[in-house]
Write an enzyme that holds these catalytic residues in place. Structure first.
Site, PDB file in Angstrom:
ATOM      1  N   HIS A 133       0.818  -1.216   0.000  1.00 52.89           N
ATOM      2  CA  HIS A 133       0.000   0.000   0.000  1.00 52.89           C
ATOM      3  C   HIS A 133       0.849   1.262   0.000  1.00 52.89           C
ATOM      4  O   HIS A 133       0.354   2.333  -0.306  1.00 52.89           O
ATOM      5  CB  HIS A 133      -1.061  -0.021   1.114  1.00 52.89           C
ATOM      6  CG  HIS A 133      -0.573   0.279   2.492  1.00 52.89           C
ATOM      7  ND1 HIS A 133      -0.256  -0.700   3.409  1.00 52.89           N
ATOM      8  CD2 HIS A 133      -0.366   1.445   3.131  1.00 52.89           C
ATOM      9  CE1 HIS A 133       0.113  -0.139   4.544  1.00 52.89           C
ATOM     10  NE2 HIS A 133       0.065   1.164   4.399  1.00 52.89           N
ATOM     11  N   ASP A 135       1.313  -7.693   2.313  1.00 51.53           N
ATOM     12  CA  ASP A 135       1.370  -6.257   2.019  1.00 51.53           C
ATOM     13  C   ASP A 135       2.820  -5.773   1.828  1.00 51.53           C
ATOM     14  O   ASP A 135       3.352  -5.057   2.665  1.00 51.53           O
ATOM     15  CB  ASP A 135       0.690  -5.498   3.166  1.00 51.53           C
ATOM     16  CG  ASP A 135       0.357  -4.065   2.794  1.00 51.53           C
ATOM     17  OD1 ASP A 135       0.892  -3.576   1.781  1.00 51.53           O
ATOM     18  OD2 ASP A 135      -0.423  -3.425   3.517  1.00 51.53           O
ATOM     19  N   SER A 158       3.890   2.142   8.536  1.00 49.56           N
ATOM     20  CA  SER A 158       3.725   1.139   7.500  1.00 49.56           C
ATOM     21  C   SER A 158       5.027   0.966   6.767  1.00 49.56           C
ATOM     22  O   SER A 158       5.666   1.944   6.385  1.00 49.56           O
ATOM     23  CB  SER A 158       2.647   1.556   6.518  1.00 49.56           C
ATOM     24  OG  SER A 158       1.422   1.157   7.023  1.00 49.56           O
TER      25      SER A 158
END
Ligand code: ARG
Ligand code: ASP
Length: 722
Positions: free
Chosen positions: A87, A223, A657
């Site tokens: 992402h 991810d 992240s």
């Protein structure tokens, strides 16, 4: 007997230590040794603070980068291979995607360095060093100054320090406040500008579970995406050039094949963006009970419209993929946040704390003098802020959601430059060129029917929810001439405007003459954005800024006071997009009565979630084949299964992240990408019972690269620890 007793005592000691540790805190790397090293080692960390952050020797911090505008990435090979989330690379992957090369759907793997794809504008920034400059920053600052004088003095001191540093250094410096402006650090950085895309799994791996599973545990998302840092032949950062070479880092992370077991020590190292742990109850109420519900409603409206148009239209789906992900992400976060604050009675707890605080303030003349009136000041300012803050939320979440209207704001400068007696041609040309680029970017991902429908809805919500005081003139026209029919009004402006038509706008820009500004000013879309802007300028900007100056000043004193009230307590500064260390351990949690969530998930769970009819749960044939043959190679866990993700008690936030999750020996075991639903309020209030960060198991990453994608040559580049 004696032995038993001492074992018992030892067990008690361990238990008490474990319970004392709460997982809360995002610590400053430079202060780790002083504040945290002992506790970290007691929890199982085998290395020292110096291994994490050192300015004399290479250390982990030399392999951590601020990726793009809001993520973290880490270096995992001596040739500058960079690992971050799917992402986080999503925007770049989307930019290279089209119907013919749908890398979002199919994934992308460069099979050699020549195939790696450049990403103009994408940067990755390394922190070289941080220095405490608090005393230099406060030089000349005193209590008699007004807040404005104080701020000017601090700014001047900061600028002088930056200039002084940068004139003899190849690096950049910036000064950042910590502990709500009670401490200041200089952050010295180096920014790489040639970052190439190396690999990305298909979205049904990298985004498996999509927005349905987002912010939730149990999770099964792979991810990740891979990039590589390139530098000039001299080894220094350089703009993209074919001749650039892979970067040789000072440090890169070894990767463990051993995996993470329950209770193992974990450390997360990265760039949390923003937390607000020391807010007064009034602020938390404003955010979670007034702001969030409104924003949630506005975002939901947009998402429904996006979905309606992209469901059966792959072209629109690609165009709106990034927008959808962005809007959906914080939509869901805000729902979880408000619910979490309620569940843990955070507002009531803050109110109790504030009472205790006031008692302490009133306990001596010194504290009364120094810290009197903080809580009542907050109460007063936040009640003044409420209506303004709601209107401001509508500017960002409603006005800015109307795409052409937002786009037309970008023409203000050109109009200003043109609407003068003697227009400066050079400045105008430069502005026109900038707008041409912005126009190409805007229309690449624009779909008019979506925008028209969103615009009608956003006009309506603004009218319904915002005080007349903050309403632009054109609402009178909507209500009179269009009898409050927002759809008709939206149709009318789209019909009359040139801003929704790439050809018309480009034609105007290609032959731009200063007098053309008149055409822009008369355009109905521009008129609307201009009227909104006027409201913002005349009624919101200054009063809000003035209130925040007062609030910030109180917040600074409040922080200082809390530290004095509890001198034995270790305080961590709020996240501010500077490099931080969090540590905890692999542990599950109980989300509700009678339920316990285990700390890790496996490929088995992907197969359980599989549903070929639901986009978020499609499983690739190749993955199924590997599953059926149990072909996991050396990436399987000792228990024989393939682990996909795990949760741990590391305090993380947006921006974390892509952060590495590191084991007791300094090896990479996971890639942080999210938090669990029950803990989404951790930016405001942390609950050690349920706040967990979610990470992909690093072995799943290796498995996908090697077994699934057949890009094993990339794994060969990495240092695996068996
Ligand atoms: N919730 C994660 C974070 O805040 C991941 C978001 C990306 N996924 C998505 N469905 N939007 O960034
Ligand atoms: N998913 C978030 C990010 O992109 C991480 C988090 O908020 O926990 O940074």
């Amino acid at each position: 007997m004696k032995l038993n007793k001492s074992i018992f005592a030892l067990a008690l000691l361990i238990i008490s230590r474990l319970t004392v540790f709460a997982g809360e805190g995002m610590w400053i790397p430079m202060l780790l040794q002083e504040l945290n090293e002992k506790e970290m080692q007691e929890m199982g960390f085998k290395l020292s603070a110096e291994d994490v952050y050192s300015i004399n020797n290479s250390s982990m911090k030399d392999a951590i980068l601020l990726f793009g505008r809001g993520c973290t990435a880490e270096i995992i090979s001596k040739e500058g291979l960079l690992l971050t989330n799917h992402h986080c690379g999503f925007g770049s992957i989307q930019k290279h995607s089209s119907i013919e090369h749908d890398y979002l759907t199919d994934g992308f793997w460069a099979m050699n360095k020549k195939e790696e794809l450049p990403n103009p504008g994408l940067t990755a920034t390394l922190m070289i060093e941080m220095r405490d400059v608090t005393s230099e920053i406060f030089n000349g600052v005193n209590d008699k100054m007004t807040e404005a004088e104080r701020n000017t003095m601090i700014k001047d001191n900061a600028n002088a320090l930056i200039l002084g540093f940068e004139k003899d250094s190849p690096y950049k410096a910036k000064i950042m406040p910590f502990y709500e402006g009670n401490q200041y650090y200089m952050i010295i950085t180096e920014t790489f500008k040639d970052i190439r895309l190396v690999g990305a799994p298909p979205s049904n791996i990298g985004k498996f579970g999509g927005d349905t599973d987002n912010w939730m545990w149990p999770r099964h998302t792979g991810d990740f995406s891979l990039f590589r840092i390139y530098v000039g032949k001299d080894g220094k950062p350089a703009e993209y050039s074919e001749d650039n070479i892979p970067y040789t880092p000072k440090y890169h992370f070894p990767i463990s094949l051993k995996g993470a077991k329950k209770d193992d020590f974990t450390l997360v190292f990265g760039y949390p963006a923003r937390t607000e742990e020391y807010l007064p109850s009034f602020a938390v109420e404003l955010i979670t009970e007034i702001g969030n519900p409104q924003k949630i409603k506005l975002r939901e409206t947009r998402l429904d419209i996006f979905t309606k148009y992209s469901d059966n239209n792959p072209e629109v789906r690609i165009k709106y993929a990034t927008k959808h992900a962005r809007v959906a992400n914080y939509w869901k976060k805000m729902i979880g946040e408000s619910a979490g604050i309620k569940r843990m009675s955070a507002i009531e707890k803050k109110k109790d704390y504030e009472k205790k605080f006031e008692k302490w303030v009133n306990s001596s003349d010194y504290t009364k003098n120094e810290f009197g009136g903080i809580i009542s000041g907050f109460e007063n300012y936040y009640s003044q802020l409420e209506p303004l803050s709601l209107a401001l939320d509508y500017f960002s979440e409603d006005v800015m959601a109307m795409e052409v209207i937002k786009y037309s704001f970008g023409f203000r400068k050109l109009i200003e430059l043109s609407n003068v007696k003697k227009p400066d041609e050079e400045l105008i040309n430069r502005e026109v060129e900038k707008l041409k680029r912005a126009t190409a970017t805007f229309f690449k991902d624009y779909y008019k029917p979506i925008d028209k429908e969103v615009t009608a809805k956003m006009l309506m919500y603004y009218d319904e929810n915002i005080d007349d005081l903050y309403k632009p003139e054109f609402y009178k026209e909507i209500n009179k001439k269009y009898k409050g029919n927002y759809v008709d009004y939206a149709n009318h402006i789209f019909e009359k405007s040139i801003f929704d038509d790439q050809n018309e706008i480009e034609e105007l820009l290609n032959n731009y003459k200063p007098r053309d500004y008149k055409k822009l000013v008369k355009d109905p879309v521009y008129k609307i954005s201009n009227e909104y802007y006027d409201i913002y300028l005349s009624k919101l900007k200054t009063p809000i800024a003035n209130l925040y100056t007062k609030i910030d000043s109180l917040q600074r004193k409040y922080m200082k006071a809390q530290m004095e009230m509890e001198p034995g307590k270790r305080f961590y500064p709020n996240a501010n997009f500077s490099l931080r260390v969090s540590y905890g351990k692999v542990e599950g949690y109980s989300p509700k009565d009678a339920v316990y969530y285990k700390p890790f998930t496996t490929l088995e769970g992907i197969m359980q979630k599989e549903n070929p009819d639901i986009y978020d749960y499609v499983v690739e044939d190749r993955l199924k084949e590997l599953y059926n043959n149990k072909d996991y190679g050396k990436y399987a866990d000792k228990d024989g299964s393939l682990h996909v993700a795990f949760v741990a008690s590391n305090h993380t936030s947006g921006g974390n992240s892509g952060s590495p999750v590191i084991d007791a020996n300094g090896n990479l075991i996971g890639l942080n990408f999210d938090r669990c639903w029950e803990g989404t309020m951790s930016d405001i209030a942390y609950d050690p019972n349920v706040c967990r960060n979610i990470s992909m198991d690093i072995r799943y990453f290796l498995f996908i690269v090697d077994k699934f994608a057949g890009a094993g040559y990339l794994v060969d580049e990495m240092d695996l620890v068996e």
